[in-house]
Design a protein around this motif. Structure first.
Motif, PDB file in Angstrom:
ATOM      1  N   UNK A 196      17.234   8.498  -3.926  1.00 36.59           N
ATOM      2  CA  UNK A 196      16.531   7.859  -2.825  1.00 36.59           C
ATOM      3  C   UNK A 196      15.788   6.603  -3.280  1.00 36.59           C
ATOM      4  N   UNK A 197      15.211   6.663  -4.504  1.00 36.63           N
ATOM      5  CA  UNK A 197      14.394   5.551  -4.960  1.00 36.63           C
ATOM      6  C   UNK A 197      15.113   4.617  -5.933  1.00 36.63           C
ATOM      7  N   UNK A 198      16.266   5.024  -6.475  1.00 40.40           N
ATOM      8  CA  UNK A 198      16.974   4.141  -7.391  1.00 40.40           C
ATOM      9  C   UNK A 198      17.413   2.829  -6.736  1.00 40.40           C
ATOM     10  N   UNK A 199      17.915   2.829  -5.480  1.00 35.94           N
ATOM     11  CA  UNK A 199      18.216   1.528  -4.866  1.00 35.94           C
ATOM     12  C   UNK A 199      17.014   0.591  -4.867  1.00 35.94           C
ATOM     13  N   UNK A 200      15.826   1.137  -4.643  1.00 32.69           N
ATOM     14  CA  UNK A 200      14.608   0.321  -4.672  1.00 32.69           C
ATOM     15  C   UNK A 200      14.421  -0.322  -6.043  1.00 32.69           C
ATOM     16  N   UNK A 255      14.565  -4.264  -6.921  1.00 28.08           N
ATOM     17  CA  UNK A 255      13.397  -4.837  -7.577  1.00 28.08           C
ATOM     18  C   UNK A 255      13.801  -5.629  -8.814  1.00 28.08           C
ATOM     19  N   UNK A 256      14.719  -5.071  -9.613  1.00 26.03           N
ATOM     20  CA  UNK A 256      15.193  -5.777 -10.799  1.00 26.03           C
ATOM     21  C   UNK A 256      15.920  -7.070 -10.427  1.00 26.03           C
ATOM     22  N   UNK A 308      13.448   0.778   0.321  1.00 27.81           N
ATOM     23  CA  UNK A 308      13.550  -0.294  -0.658  1.00 27.81           C
ATOM     24  C   UNK A 308      12.473  -1.351  -0.511  1.00 27.81           C
ATOM     25  N   UNK A 309      11.907  -1.474   0.678  1.00 30.52           N
ATOM     26  CA  UNK A 309      10.847  -2.455   0.895  1.00 30.52           C
ATOM     27  C   UNK A 309       9.591  -2.132   0.089  1.00 30.52           C
ATOM     28  N   UNK A 340       8.409  -2.620 -12.070  1.00 32.48           N
ATOM     29  CA  UNK A 340       9.602  -1.917 -12.546  1.00 32.48           C
ATOM     30  C   UNK A 340       9.243  -0.614 -13.247  1.00 32.48           C
ATOM     31  N   UNK A 341       8.203  -0.641 -14.085  1.00 31.39           N
ATOM     32  CA  UNK A 341       7.837   0.543 -14.852  1.00 31.39           C
ATOM     33  C   UNK A 341       7.450   1.701 -13.947  1.00 31.39           C
ATOM     34  N   UNK A 342       6.605   1.430 -12.949  1.00 29.05           N
ATOM     35  CA  UNK A 342       6.150   2.491 -12.050  1.00 29.05           C
ATOM     36  C   UNK A 342       7.304   3.034 -11.217  1.00 29.05           C
TER      37      UNK A 342
END
Length: 453
Positions: free
Chosen positions: A101-105, A109-110, A340-341, A348-350
């Motif tokens: 769920x959060x990997x696309x975010x 971000x990268x 993703x917003x 990136x770290x968090x």
């Protein structure tokens, strides 16, 4: 009349699934993290990737076994439900949402970070919104459209990888002659230690996250009992091979582990082998790689939510619905884009901390599920080969080691998320007195039909 089951369109072949998995893994990510891994290994980056690949192949085997046994779209969530317990399966599915769920975010971000560094005058939010809008539209239109776009994006990414490796080798040949190409110091050098390589392999293992994600495409694959297991192993092998190749080439150009900035070490190498042109080409490759990875990651996340919604573990009207025309889980795709917003307010770290806990929890649970499958087969009088137990057992130990050695932030955030899942499950099952709703077995038979449109 019984309610018709929502079904996905079956169009993907082994090649298509492999390309989606490689896009999810993002082969160029090995260059993006090169400096950090080089510091950990004291200049033996390709060795760390070899160790990580060997470790991940154990888990890839287990995913392939479970995909063949249960060819449906739920990935680790479904496998654990069927092999162990429906409540444990739900909690694994809940945990793996942190990955899917959060990997696309994290990916968007990268990508936005790369572009903002190159074009600082453009507001950061423009890049994030552009990534999300483009991938969301392609995924809504359907897996066939996303497949064609993904093929072009991956072709460009491999072109950049090929050019980078050739330029590295040419530089080494010009500087040190043919003998320089045979230098083994990128793999073993006087500063190499087992502890350093192990620490580097733990970091390098994160680059392999994604070979498992293609199991969410099971119900869109032709002949999934064969397609998905083959694709999983091919993704781990090809991805690992590319990681070793590109990092060995980079390590030949820049032996050791000293950089002006470890986070941008690869751009130092690109400037050495091709000047500003090399830096620009690498930047273009990294941005394209992030776009392709975001496309695959969003598609996988939407299908995991679809599987959980179809089971009515999550509200079915929203999560288990397909668009009447595109036959895609549009609501889930859009929801993943909205999540993703959050990248606009995280670093990136968090954001990465959200991902690692779910990934290694799922890996561990799937290996344990294969062990349970082995025991069940023995009880039923079948005699599976010894490696059917040895391989998942080794995978379990490796993944548990990776899990407990995550940074404290990841363990805390993961623990909080898992606790929230336990509370939700308790409410959903009347304090665990009833099992969570489950998809009926008939759908497994539907998943075996090798149709193609």
């Amino acid at each position: 009349m019984p309610e018709a089951r929502p079904s996905l369109q079956r169009t993907l072949t082994v090649r298509s699934v492999v390309l989606f998995g490689l896009a999810y893994m993002t082969p160029l990510i090995a260059l993006g993290t090169f400096g950090v891994v080089a510091e950990e290994t004291r200049g033996a980056v390709p060795t760390a990737y070899l160790v990580a690949m060997a470790a991940m192949l154990f888990t890839a085997y287990s995913y392939g076994k479970m995909a063949a046994a249960h060819p449906v779209a739920g990935s680790a969530y479904t496998y654990v439900r069927r092999a162990l317990d429906s409540r444990v399966g739900f909690l694994v599915g809940w945990a793996v949402l942190l990955d899917y769920f959060f990997l696309p975010m994290v990916i968007w971000l990268l990508g936005g970070t790369y572009l903002q560094a190159q074009f600082p005058a453009v507001p950061f939010w423009v890049w994030i919104v552009s990534f999300i809008a483009a991938t969301t539209c392609l995924n809504v239109l359907g897996i066939a459209v996303a497949e064609k776009a993904n093929f072009l994006l991956m072709a460009f990414q491999f072109l950049v990888i090929g050019i980078f490796v050739v330029l590295c080798l040419r530089h080494v040949l010009d500087a040190r002659g043919a003998a320089g190409l045979l230098d083994t110091s990128p793999f073993v050098n006087p500063a190499t230690t087992a502890a350093g390589v192990s620490a580097g392999a733990a970091l390098a293992a994160y680059s392999f996250l994604g070979f498992d994600a293609v199991t969410t495409l099971t119900e869109e694959s032709v002949n999934p009992r064969k397609t998905i297991p083959r694709a999983i192993l091919l993704i781990a092998l090809i991805g690992g091979g590319v990681f070793v190749l590109v990092t060995a080439a980079a390590q030949l150009v820049h032996p050791g582990s000293t950089f002006a900035d470890s986070d941008s070490a690869v751009f130092e190498i690109a400037a050495v082998i091709a000047g500003d042109l090399g830096t620009a080409l690498l930047l273009a490759g990294l941005v394209i790689a992030q776009f392709a990875s975001g496309l695959a990651a969003q598609a996988s996340a939407a299908r995991l939510l679809f599987a959980m919604g179809r089971d009515t573990v999550l509200p079915r009207k929203f999560f288990g619905a397909l668009h009447s025309r595109f036959r895609t889980p549009v609501a889930n795709i859009v929801l993943t884009g909205c999540v993703g917003l959050v990248a606009l307010v995280l670093d990136v770290s968090t954001s990465t901390s959200f991902v690692n806990f779910g990934a290694f929890t799922a890996f561990t649970a799937v290996n344990i599920s294969v062990i349970a499958l082995y025991i069940r087969n023995r009880e039923e009088g079948r005699k599976p080969a010894w490696w059917s137990l040895a391989i998942p057992a080794a995978g379990t130990l490796i993944d548990l080691w990776l899990l407990i050695n995550l940074e404290p932030t990841a363990l805390v955030l993961g623990g909080i998320w898992l606790a929230a899942g336990i509370v939700y499950l308790a409410c959903r099952t009347r304090l665990f007195r009833t099992p969570p709703p489950e998809m009926t077995p008939e759908h497994d038979e539907e998943a075996l039909v090798p149709t193609r449109t």
